[in-house]
Write a protein that holds these residues in place. Structure first.
Motif, PDB file in Angstrom:
ATOM      1  N   LYS A 157      48.836  39.033  41.748  1.00  0.00           N
ATOM      2  CA  LYS A 157      49.375  37.970  42.609  1.00  0.00           C
ATOM      3  C   LYS A 157      49.008  36.590  42.077  1.00  0.00           C
ATOM      4  N   GLU A 158      47.794  36.455  41.559  1.00  0.00           N
ATOM      5  CA  GLU A 158      47.380  35.170  40.991  1.00  0.00           C
ATOM      6  C   GLU A 158      48.254  34.799  39.792  1.00  0.00           C
ATOM      7  N   LEU A 159      48.542  35.767  38.939  1.00  0.00           N
ATOM      8  CA  LEU A 159      49.391  35.483  37.781  1.00  0.00           C
ATOM      9  C   LEU A 159      50.833  35.202  38.201  1.00  0.00           C
ATOM     10  N   GLU A 160      51.297  35.858  39.250  1.00  0.00           N
ATOM     11  CA  GLU A 160      52.641  35.565  39.759  1.00  0.00           C
ATOM     12  C   GLU A 160      52.717  34.132  40.282  1.00  0.00           C
ATOM     13  N   ILE A 208      43.844  37.430  33.572  1.00  0.00           N
ATOM     14  CA  ILE A 208      44.280  38.049  32.314  1.00  0.00           C
ATOM     15  C   ILE A 208      43.175  38.944  31.766  1.00  0.00           C
ATOM     16  N   ASN A 209      41.958  38.455  31.794  1.00  0.00           N
ATOM     17  CA  ASN A 209      40.825  39.228  31.288  1.00  0.00           C
ATOM     18  C   ASN A 209      40.660  40.530  32.076  1.00  0.00           C
ATOM     19  N   PHE A 210      40.749  40.447  33.402  1.00  0.00           N
ATOM     20  CA  PHE A 210      40.584  41.642  34.233  1.00  0.00           C
ATOM     21  C   PHE A 210      41.705  42.653  33.982  1.00  0.00           C
ATOM     22  N   LEU A 211      42.956  42.190  33.995  1.00  0.00           N
ATOM     23  CA  LEU A 211      44.085  43.104  33.801  1.00  0.00           C
ATOM     24  C   LEU A 211      44.042  43.744  32.415  1.00  0.00           C
TER      25      LEU A 211
END
Length: 124
Positions: free
Chosen positions: A49-52, A70-73
């Motif tokens: 959701k944050e990246l969206e 990005i790091n987590f995903l």
């Protein structure tokens, strides 16, 4: 003589209260059962959701708010962003990266119901 007993009682009372307060603080600060732990599934959804939000915003390129998601995903899915690596991490990502992470989540969300525990010694 009365003043000495009164002073002694007051000092003793302050000592007992301070010890009790100190123990409560220690219990609160170091008792990790009070910390709400989240599953990888919840964290993955949150980071997507944050990246969206970033993708929908005007500041898509080189957004520092994208580093942690990005790091987590990347850690969970194994898919690295196509963005350039910088000293601070990867700031940007493509629409294809976001689609991959969403598809990966759809296929694997049932296996993500465990509590996240970072293996990085610098994460708290």
């Amino acid at each position: 003589m009365v003043n000495i007993k009164l002073i002694y009682t007051a000092v003793l009372l302050m000592f007992v209260i301070s010890c009790h307060t100190k123990n409560e603080q220690k219990h609160f600060l170091f008792d990790d059962t009070k910390v709400q732990k989240k599953t990888v599934k919840e964290l993955y959804e949150y980071n997507l959701k944050e990246l969206e939000k970033i993708m929908d915003s005007e500041h898509k390129k080189m957004n520092p708010k994208a580093i942690e998601p990005i790091n987590f995903l990347t850690k969970i899915s194994g898919h690295e962003s196509s963005g350039d690596m910088t000293y601070y991490g990867v700031f940007n990502f493509s629409n294809e990266d976001l689609m991959y992470w969403k598809d990966w989540y759809t296929k694997n969300k049932d296996s993500l119901n465990y509590i996240y525990s970072s293996k990085d010694t610098l994460d708290y």
